[in-house]
Scaffold this active site. Structure first.
Site, PDB file in Angstrom:
ATOM      1  N   HIS A 253       0.851  -1.183   0.000  1.00 38.76           N
ATOM      2  CA  HIS A 253       0.000   0.000   0.000  1.00 38.76           C
ATOM      3  C   HIS A 253       0.888   1.233   0.000  1.00 38.76           C
ATOM      4  O   HIS A 253       1.949   1.244   0.631  1.00 38.76           O
ATOM      5  CB  HIS A 253      -0.924   0.017   1.232  1.00 38.76           C
ATOM      6  CG  HIS A 253      -2.030   1.012   1.145  1.00 38.76           C
ATOM      7  ND1 HIS A 253      -1.868   2.334   1.472  1.00 38.76           N
ATOM      8  CD2 HIS A 253      -3.324   0.877   0.748  1.00 38.76           C
ATOM      9  CE1 HIS A 253      -3.014   2.972   1.284  1.00 38.76           C
ATOM     10  NE2 HIS A 253      -3.909   2.113   0.845  1.00 38.76           N
ATOM     11  N   GLU A 308      -7.857  -4.420  -0.142  1.00 36.97           N
ATOM     12  CA  GLU A 308      -8.475  -4.956  -1.347  1.00 36.97           C
ATOM     13  C   GLU A 308      -8.353  -6.477  -1.437  1.00 36.97           C
ATOM     14  O   GLU A 308      -9.176  -7.132  -2.074  1.00 36.97           O
ATOM     15  CB  GLU A 308      -7.858  -4.315  -2.595  1.00 36.97           C
ATOM     16  CG  GLU A 308      -7.874  -2.800  -2.605  1.00 36.97           C
ATOM     17  CD  GLU A 308      -9.261  -2.196  -2.428  1.00 36.97           C
ATOM     18  OE1 GLU A 308     -10.254  -2.934  -2.552  1.00 36.97           O
ATOM     19  OE2 GLU A 308      -9.349  -0.992  -2.148  1.00 36.97           O
TER      20      GLU A 308
END
Length: 365
Positions: A253, A308
Site C-alpha cells: 500500500h 483490497e
C-alpha cells in the site's frame, strides 16, 4: 519553488475527519480506532460519526436510518435517464451521470448533511436498478424496513441476506467509508473549494474513483486468485509474476508500511464465516505464500495484504458480480467524500497549486 510529483507528501488541508498512521498501521475516524468501530457499530452509526464529528445517541441513529430509508427511491426522471443510457456504459459512468443529474436547485446552496444523506441513500438503488436493466430482470424495489447494507444486498440479490453476509459487507463498507486525502477525496475538495455545489463535488469524486489506479483493485485480486485456482499452484504463480516484474494485486500500500489495519479487520470478519465459505482457505493460503516470497525476493519492503485482498474475498463469498466491486466501494466512500465537502465549506480557501514550466522560452516573434 518546491516540486513534489503528484503532490506526494504535501499537506493540502487540515482535517478532523480521519488520520492514517502508515508506519504503525493505524486508521482513525474522528478519534476512534477503526477496529473498535467495525466491532461495535453499524454503517449508519459510523456515517453519522463522520458527518457530525461524534457518535450518535440511539434516537439520532434512528432518525438517520429513517432519512436514509426515505431517500432510497429513485425519481421517475432519474429512472428514465438510467434506462436511456447506452448498455455499453460501465457502472461507474452510470453513477457519475446519474448523480450529476441530481444537481437541482436544492443543491445550489451551501453543502448540508441532508444533501449528503440523500446522495448516500440513492447510490445503492442506482446500482441495483442499472443491474436489473442490464440483466433484463425485474427491479427489486428498496425496502424501508432494512438497514442500509442489508437493503443494498436485498436489491442486488432479490432475497434477504443472512446476518453473516450482511456483517461481512458492512465491515468492508465501514472500513472504506473514508481514507484521508486520497485522490477522490482531494478531487471532491478541489471542486468544493470553488464554492461549487455538493453534487458537482461528488461527481468529480466518482470520476476520479473510476480510474483503475484508485478504485479497481479488488477485481485484480479476484483475477489473481482465479489464476492460482488451487493452493498447490500458489508458489509457482506468485513466484513467476514477481520474477517477471508483475505487480501482485492485493499486496502493499502506498501509505501503510506495515499491516493494513483494514485488511486485519476484514480477515477477522471472514474467519467468522470460515465454515460456510471455502473461498477463504485459498485466500489465506495465498496470503501466507505471497508474504513469504515477497520477503525472499523483496527483502525489507514490508509488503503485506491490503484492504483490497480480503475485500475481494468478501465480494466473491457473497457472489457479487465483478463489475460491481468499484461501485460498491463508491457506495461506501461517498460518506467520506461528503464529509470532506462539508468540512471544506466550513473554512474554505480555493485550491490553486502552481505548475513548474519546464519548456523552452523562445525569443523573437
Amino acid at each position: 519553488m518546491m516540486f513534489a510529483e503528484g503532490l506526494k507528501g504535501i499537506v493540502a488541508a487540515q482535517t478532523l475527519i480521519s488520520h492514517i498512521d502508515g508506519k504503525e498501521g493505524r486508521l482513525i475516524y474522528r478519534g476512534y480506532e477503526i477496529g473498535k468501530l467495525t466491532r461495535g457499530y453499524s454503517f449508519e452509526e459510523v456515517a453519522y460519526l463522520l458527518w457530525h464529528g461524534r457518535l450518535p445517541s440511539q434516537d439520532e441513529v434512528n432518525k438517520l436510518e429513517r432519512k436514509l430509508n426515505e431517500n432510497r427511491c429513485l425519481t421517475p426522471y432519474l429512472m428514465e435517464l438510467i434506462k436511456l443510457l447506452p448498455k455499453t456504459m460501465d457502472m461507474m459512468s452510470v453513477l457519475r451521470t446519474a448523480i450529476s443529474s441530481e444537481g437541482t436547485l436544492e443543491y445550489c446552496w451551501k453543502p448540508t448533511i441532508d444533501q449528503a444523506v440523500k446522495l448516500t441513500a440513492i447510490v445503492p438503488t442506482i446500482i441495483a436498478y442499472r443491474q436489473s436493466i442490464l440483466k433484463d430482470q425485474m427491479f427489486i424495489e428498496p425496502r424501508e424496513d432494512l438497514s442500509h447494507v442489508e437493503n443494498f444486498l436485498y436489491m442486488i440479490t432479490g432475497s434477504i441476506p443472512s446476518k453473516l453476509v450482511v456483517s461481512a459487507l458492512e465491515t468492508y463498507m465501514i472500513l472504506t467509508l473514508e481514507h484521508g486525502m486520497n485522490a477522490s477525496a482531494f478531487s471532491a475538495r478541489v471542486t468544493a473549494s470553488t464554492e461549487s455545489d455538493m453534487v458537482s463535488a461528488i461527481t468529480s469524486a466518482i470520476g476520479t474513483m473510476k480510474g483503475p489506479l484508485h478504485g479497481g483493485a479488488p477485481s485484480g485480486v479476484i483475477q489473481l486468485l482465479n489464476e492460482i485456482g488451487t493452493p498447490k499452484n500458489a508458489d509457482k504463480v506468485i513466484r513467476e509474476k514477481l520474477l517477471h516484474g508483475e505487480k501482485l494485486m492485493g499486496f502493499g500500500h502506498r501509505v501503510y508500511k506495515t499491516h493494513d489495519p483494514r485488511a486485519i479487520s476484514l480477515k477477522d470478519k471472514l474467519l467468522e464465516a470460515r465454515e460456510e465459505d471455502g473461498w477463504l482457505d485459498l485466500a489465506m493460503h495465498v496470503e501466507k505464500v505471497a508474504i513469504r516470497i515477497l520477503n525472499e525476493l523483496k527483502p525489507g519492503r514490508n509488503l503485506y495484504t491490503n484492504v483490497e485482498f480480503y475485500a475481494a474475498a468478501i465480494m466473491k463469498s457473497i457472489n457479487l458480480d465483478l463489475e460491481l466491486f468499484t461501485p460498491t466501494f463508491t457506495a461506501s466512500r461517498i460518506v467520506g467524500w461528503t464529509a470532506h465537502v462539508l468540512e471544506q465549506a466550513e473554512n474554505n480557501t480555493i485550491f490553486r497549486p502552481r505548475a513548474e514550466y519546464i519548456g523552452e522560452i523562445r525569443g523573437g516573434v
